[in-house]
Design an enzyme around this catalytic site. Structure first.
Site, PDB file in Angstrom:
ATOM      1  N   GLY A  15      59.582-109.546 105.651  1.00 18.16           N
ATOM      2  CA  GLY A  15      59.375-110.429 104.508  1.00 18.16           C
ATOM      3  C   GLY A  15      57.953-110.937 104.358  1.00 18.16           C
ATOM      4  CB  ALA A  16      54.916-110.597 106.234  1.00 20.30           C
ATOM      5  N   GLY A  17      55.524-108.964 103.145  1.00 20.41           N
ATOM      6  CA  GLY A  17      54.845-108.111 102.182  1.00 20.41           C
ATOM      7  C   GLY A  17      54.261-106.861 102.829  1.00 20.41           C
ATOM      8  CG  ASP A  26      54.323-100.223  91.619  1.00 20.33           C
ATOM      9  OD1 ASP A  26      54.112-101.139  90.788  1.00 20.33           O
ATOM     10  OD2 ASP A  26      55.094-100.355  92.587  1.00 20.33           O
ATOM     11  CG  ASP A  30      56.587-100.965  99.096  1.00 20.84           C
ATOM     12  OD1 ASP A  30      55.384-100.949  98.765  1.00 20.84           O
ATOM     13  OD2 ASP A  30      57.345-101.935  98.910  1.00 20.84           O
TER      14      ASP A  30
HETATM   15  P1  ADP Z   1      59.284-106.749 103.289  1.00 26.69           P
HETATM   16  O1  ADP Z   1      59.669-105.368 102.882  1.00 26.69           O
HETATM   17  O2  ADP Z   1      58.051-107.223 102.616  1.00 26.69           O
HETATM   18  O3  ADP Z   1      59.208-106.950 104.763  1.00 26.69           O
HETATM   19  P2  ADP Z   1      61.809-107.319 102.069  1.00 26.69           P
HETATM   20  O4  ADP Z   1      62.460-108.570 101.635  1.00 26.69           O
HETATM   21  O5  ADP Z   1      61.624-106.241 101.062  1.00 26.69           O
HETATM   22  O6  ADP Z   1      60.441-107.716 102.764  1.00 26.69           O
HETATM   23  O7  ADP Z   1      62.648-106.670 103.254  1.00 26.69           O
HETATM   24  C1  ADP Z   1      63.020-107.456 104.368  1.00 26.69           C
HETATM   25  C2  ADP Z   1      64.486-107.212 104.693  1.00 26.69           C
HETATM   26  O8  ADP Z   1      64.662-105.874 105.188  1.00 26.69           O
HETATM   27  C3  ADP Z   1      65.014-108.106 105.784  1.00 26.69           C
HETATM   28  O9  ADP Z   1      65.457-109.338 105.265  1.00 26.69           O
HETATM   29  C4  ADP Z   1      66.152-107.287 106.346  1.00 26.69           C
HETATM   30  O10 ADP Z   1      67.311-107.400 105.533  1.00 26.69           O
HETATM   31  C5  ADP Z   1      65.651-105.859 106.193  1.00 26.69           C
HETATM   32  N1  ADP Z   1      65.033-105.347 107.432  1.00 26.69           N
HETATM   33  C6  ADP Z   1      63.784-104.851 107.548  1.00 26.69           C
HETATM   34  N2  ADP Z   1      63.541-104.444 108.817  1.00 26.69           N
HETATM   35  C7  ADP Z   1      64.660-104.693 109.516  1.00 26.69           C
HETATM   36  C8  ADP Z   1      65.037-104.505 110.883  1.00 26.69           C
HETATM   37  N3  ADP Z   1      64.201-103.997 111.781  1.00 26.69           N
HETATM   38  N4  ADP Z   1      66.291-104.873 111.239  1.00 26.69           N
HETATM   39  C9  ADP Z   1      67.130-105.414 110.353  1.00 26.69           C
HETATM   40  N5  ADP Z   1      66.832-105.611 109.067  1.00 26.69           N
HETATM   41  C10 ADP Z   1      65.618-105.265 108.640  1.00 26.69           C
HETATM   42 MG    MG Z   2      60.201-104.730 100.938  1.00 31.49          MG
END
Ligand code: ADP
Ligand code: MG
Length: 386
Positions: A125-127, A40, A175
């Site tokens: 946080g699982a990608g 990307d 994304d």
């Molecule tokens: P990924 O996008 O791979 O899941 P990221 O680290 O980019 O991981 O994003 C995860 C973060 O996004 C979380 O730590 C939180 O801050 C925020 N987040 C995502 N979904 C929610 C939700 N439903 N409620 C609160 N925070 C969220």
């Molecule tokens: Mg993310």
């Protein structure tokens, strides 16, 4: 899938938090990238599809001049107003929400003050891009609530801006594009230079196939520094080759181009990007011909390239790929930025459980944390729920 359950939880949370009925419900999905990794930011190609897991927002115009946000995921409620909207002012998870409001306002939109309640079944946080699901759901809800004139093509860049400039995470636009623009039964062929998209038929259910998503649950190690390093090396390779981005090197130019690069590491990084772009194009060509099973070797070749040339895999994901292939998957690869995260494996639908079991057993044998597995069919992108 759990569409209904997540939406009901968002609405129930809204009622409890705000004591009134929401005006509507909006959903945006997580995603996996079928193929095209670290392409990307090289202006290249990616091919994500939307997961059935999604983030749902119940919302209504606010009765006071601010934004209130409750999330079931962490049980927290935050609020911020116009004055408290500068980047950095809203910390933590609220930044993903405030960042969208900020990006919309920066683009000249009048964003309605609103009350929001969020529920989600996208793992964090699982990608699988729970962050983009959150941003995209917020953006879609606010655009509708405010009647904003905001073409869908412009939305991914705004959500990306929220993540890059407000949250401070230097991600590409894949994304948010996936979460906003995907269609059910299709993968999204995205040209990251022009942002042109094409919906490529990827009807796994019709073909009797499944994608098994295996969350390796490996700790992301040094992921920020490694990501920045890969980006820098790719930019340096493009500079040495005198092209705007590695996207501009085709497979036919590759041998000559590699000879002109300064060192072995740079050569391997560039080779991954150039060959990966071509694998995306080859995958798209096969899918257009409805030859889904035949993309398997491309997926596996992509994994080998990430492992050997780009060096972004870890033992957990390599183990998952090997075990999935041994259990009869047509192809398997790590998906996402690397150093952990998920693996996708393409297999006959009736073999999906066997793949998940094989990977779980292989993890147990090696003493890794037990992986999570689910099967995914390509779902729809961000939308208002009826
Ligand atoms: P990924 O996008 O791979 O899941 P990221 O680290 O980019 O991981 O994003 C995860 C973060 O996004 C979380 O730590 C939180 O801050 C925020 N987040 C995502 N979904 C929610 C939700 N439903 N409620 C609160 N925070 C969220
Ligand atoms: Mg993310």
């Amino acid at each position: 899938m759990s569409d209904g359950a997540v939406a009901r939880r968002a609405v129930a949370g809204f009622r409890t938090e705000y004591g009134v009925e929401p005006t509507g419900r909006w959903a945006a999905p997580g995603r996996v990238n079928l193929i095209g990794e670290h392409t990307d930011y090289n202006d290249g190609y990616v091919l994500p599809f939307a997961l059935p897991q999604q983030t749902v927002i119940a919302a209504a115009a606010a009765r006071r001049a601010n934004w209130s946000v409750w999330s079931e995921t962490n049980g927290e409620r935050i609020s911020f107003d116009d004055a408290g909207l500068a980047p950095g002012a809203v910390p933590g998870w609220g930044a993903y929400v405030a960042g969208v409001v900020w990006a919309l306002r920066e683009a000249g939109h009048r964003v309605p003050h609103a009350e929001l309640a969020i529920a989600s079944d996208v793992p964090l946080g699982a990608g699988l891009s729970s962050s983009a699901a959150l941003e995209s759901a917020v953006l879609t809800a606010l655009a509708d609530l405010g009647g904003l004139d905001l073409p869908v093509d412009d939305r991914p860049r705004l959500a990306q801006r929220a993540e890059n400039e407000y949250v401070g995470a230097p991600t590409g636009v894949m994304d948010q594009s996936a979460s906003i623009r995907c269609r059910a039964g299709h993968a999204l062929f995205l040209d990251c230079r022009s942002l042109a998209v094409e919906h490529i038929p990827f009807d796994l259910a019709e073909a009797g196939l499944a994608i098994v998503v295996l969350d390796s649950r490996a700790e992301h190690r040094h992921v920020d520094g490694e990501y920045a390093d890969r980006r820098r090396v790719c930019e340096e390779a493009a500079r040495q080759l005198g092209v705007p981005a590695l996207r501009d090197i085709g497979p036919a130019d590759l041998p000559g181009a590699l000879d002109r690069l300064s060192d072995e590491v740079t050569r391997r990084r560039a080779r991954h990007v150039v060959t990966e772009n071509q694998r995306v194009l080859d995958t798209v060509a096969l899918l257009r011909d409805r030859r889904i099973r035949d993309i398997g070797p491309l997926l596996t070749a992509s994994h080998a390239s990430m492992r050997d040339d780009f060096e972004i895999t870890v033992p957990e994901v390599d183990t998952a790929v090997d075990a999935a292939l041994a259990a009869g998957a047509y192809g398997a690869r790590m998906t996402g930025g690397g150093f952990g995260g998920c693996v996708v494996a393409l297999t006959e639908a009736d073999n999906a459980d066997a793949v998940a079991v094989a990977v779980t057993d292989a993890f147990a044998e090696r003493g890794f944390t037990r992986p999570r597995a689910f099967t995914a069919l390509p779902g729809p992108g961000a939308r208002r729920l009826p």
